[in-house]
Design a protein around this motif. Structure first.
Motif: not given
Length: 544
Positions: A189-191, A377-391
């Motif tokens: 679900w991080d995706a 960067l979007i898919p890499l960010a989803a894997l590296a830092r899966p937090r909705w606030r920061d994203f």
């Protein structure tokens, strides 16, 4: 044992043993923003919810979510599709719906049936005589050109070309989100971060970047599945579509160095080179000048929109003749810093974390930042830092930059100057840089403090790491080496009760400095011990 001690022991056991198998992490259970957002759909799932057992498994649901987000982006481009690309120089900017795709259909000779890299473009310049994209992207454009009608009004043909490319890029977006669910199998679900990203909707059809994004995501999924050869193949294919995927080999190098997994790295790197050559070598042999245009154009290109270099040049009103050297030095320094972090962090960083940092460094230091680069960067960010606030903080900065660049282009391209001026545009660039650096800072914090890493809270190590997952360290530096040495010393340290009785005190009643463990001394028969110097009763009994 106190309750707090039992809790700490249980937590350590979870970390040591790893997460429970066949369990899926639900973001609403661990992410406050995801929990609040889930209220729109009835709230977080209960303990009796059956997740992933019906036809709506996460991959299918996320593919549908990606399609819906993508379609919203197509609707946003509608003002340009109907007229903005063809009538009125700044309409495509005032409506923020610009796309390279319809313009390059004519400008790069695809409308005339010219072949990329083999035929010169219709209006060549001294710096660019052939198509300026990597080979696999040129092939993607060629296929779309073959699927576009060759007769009719040129505006209608450009619409067809954009629509065909939009359909092909949609497939790339779906492949990307499915690959993300395969990379962190316990966290599919991080995706959803990628599937619902506002920047995906806005930037997906500006250019052909989603092709390289999809191939990179597949490469990371294969590496996660412990298939380094296939991972290397897709890294090579992705590099043949865009330059940035080759940066994945850097994180793999330092992580495999730290874990001593040289064979896996060699397989991935070798397969990447072979795959890249299979795609590029035929064009290199057919027309070297056409193949090399992408690389020579990148070298001769001046500072451009979106980069902090452009801010410096506009403020100085003077170009920097050694710009390429400055960029290379700055990128090398950033990569060396990331490499040191990878080898010296107390715990080996996750593969996705390092890839995100390296690609972000490339984006931030580059001489140009086109809005669609955020897709890297979007898919890499989803894997590296899966937090909705920061994203979402980062995405807000990117959306504001997206609006800022088109508004600035409208301002400088229209005599009525509708839009924002140079100072406000510089602010939009700084906002984009600040958002990216903020997310980088959060990832670095997670590396230095693994207890703050949302992926590792349940005892996981590196779900995207493949052969690196739960691998022991073979080579470390800095803090990691100091901690390992302290741990090694601790294995030989003596507890008070481990000392032999005769070494507990010296002749003057003090602990001798040369006291050693009992098993470090030569054994003596019990009857040979001097009867006149028995061990004091107050001394310890030794570690019998």
């Amino acid at each position: 044992m106190t309750p707090s001690t039992r809790d700490e022991t249980a937590a350590e056991a979870v970390v040591a043993e790893g997460p429970l198998p066949n369990t899926v992490v639900v973001p609403a259970d661990e992410d406050p923003v995801a929990a609040a957002g889930s209220e729109l759909l009835g709230g977080p799932p209960g303990r009796r919810a059956l997740l992933g057992v019906s036809w709506w498994v996460p991959a299918r649901f996320l593919a549908l979510a990606t399609v819906l987000t993508y379609c919203l982006g197509l609707v946003q481009k509608l003002p340009c599709y109907t007229s903005g690309w063809f009538f009125g120089a700044t309409t495509q900017y005032t409506h923020a719906c610009y796309s390279d795709i319809p313009h390059l259909y004519t400008a790069r000779g695809l409308a005339d049936g010219l072949h990329p890299y083999l035929d010169m473009i219709p209006q060549p310049t001294a710096d660019m005589k052939f198509l300026e994209y990597p080979v696999l992207t040129g092939g993607f454009m060629q296929i779309a050109g073959w699927l576009t009608p060759t007769t009719g009004v040129i505006q209608d043909r450009e619409r067809w070309f954009w629509a065909v490319n939009a359909g092909m890029l949609l497939i790339c977006a779906v492949v990307t989100v499915v690959a993300l669910t395969r990379t962190h199998r316990r966290r599919p679900w991080d995706a959803l971060l990628f599937a619902l990203a506002p920047a995906l909707a806005l930037n997906a059809t500006i250019n052909w970047d989603l092709l390289a994004v999809a191939l990179t995501a597949v490469a990371m999924a294969y590496w996660s599945g412990r298939k380094p050869v296939w991972a290397g193949v897709f890294i090579g294919l992705a590099t043949a579509a865009k330059l940035y995927p080759v940066l994945l080999l850097g994180p793999l190098l330092v992580l495999c160095w730290r874990a001593g997994r040289w064979r896996a790295f060699g397989q991935a790197a070798g397969a990447a080179v072979v795959a890249w050559l299979v795609v590029d070598l035929p064009i290199m042999l057919a027309n070297w000048a056409g193949w090399a245009t992408f690389y020579t154009f990148s070298q001769t290109r001046k500072e451009d929109f979106g980069s902090f270099w452009m801010i410096l040049m506009q403020d100085r009103n003077q170009a920097l003749p050694t710009l390429n050297t400055w960029i290379a030095v700055l990128l090398v320094v950033c990569c060396l810093g990331i490499g040191w972090l990878a080898l010296s962090a107390p715990r080996r960083p996750r593969f996705a974390q390092l890839v995100f940092l390296v690609v972000a460094a490339f984006v931030v230091t580059n001489k140009v930042y086109s809005p669609q680069y955020v897709l890297w960067l979007i898919p890499l960010a989803a894997l590296a830092r899966p937090r909705w606030r920061d994203f979402l903080i980062w995405q807000a900065c990117e959306v504001l930059y997206y609006l800022g660049i088109w508004s600035y282009l409208a301002f400088i391209g229209d005599s009525k100057q509708h839009g924002i001026g140079q100072d406000w545009y510089h602010f939009a660039v700084v906002l984009h840089l600040a958002g990216t650096l903020y997310l980088c800072g959060m990832v670095v914090r997670d590396i230095l403090r693994p207890d703050r890493d949302p992926v590792r809270w349940d005892g996981s190590d590196d779900p995207s790491g493949g052969v690196l997952d739960f691998a022991a360290d073979a080579f470390v530096l800095g803090t990691a080496r100091r901690l390992r040495e302290e741990e090694s010393y601790a294995e030989f340290a003596l507890a008070p009760t481990d000392q032999p009785a005769w070494a507990a005190t010296g002749e003057d009643g003090d602990q001798p400095a040369w006291a050693a463990p009992e098993d470090a001394l030569p054994a003596q028969p019990a009857e040979s011990a001097p009867e006149s110097d028995p061990a004091p009763e107050s001394a310890g009994t030794g570690s019998a």
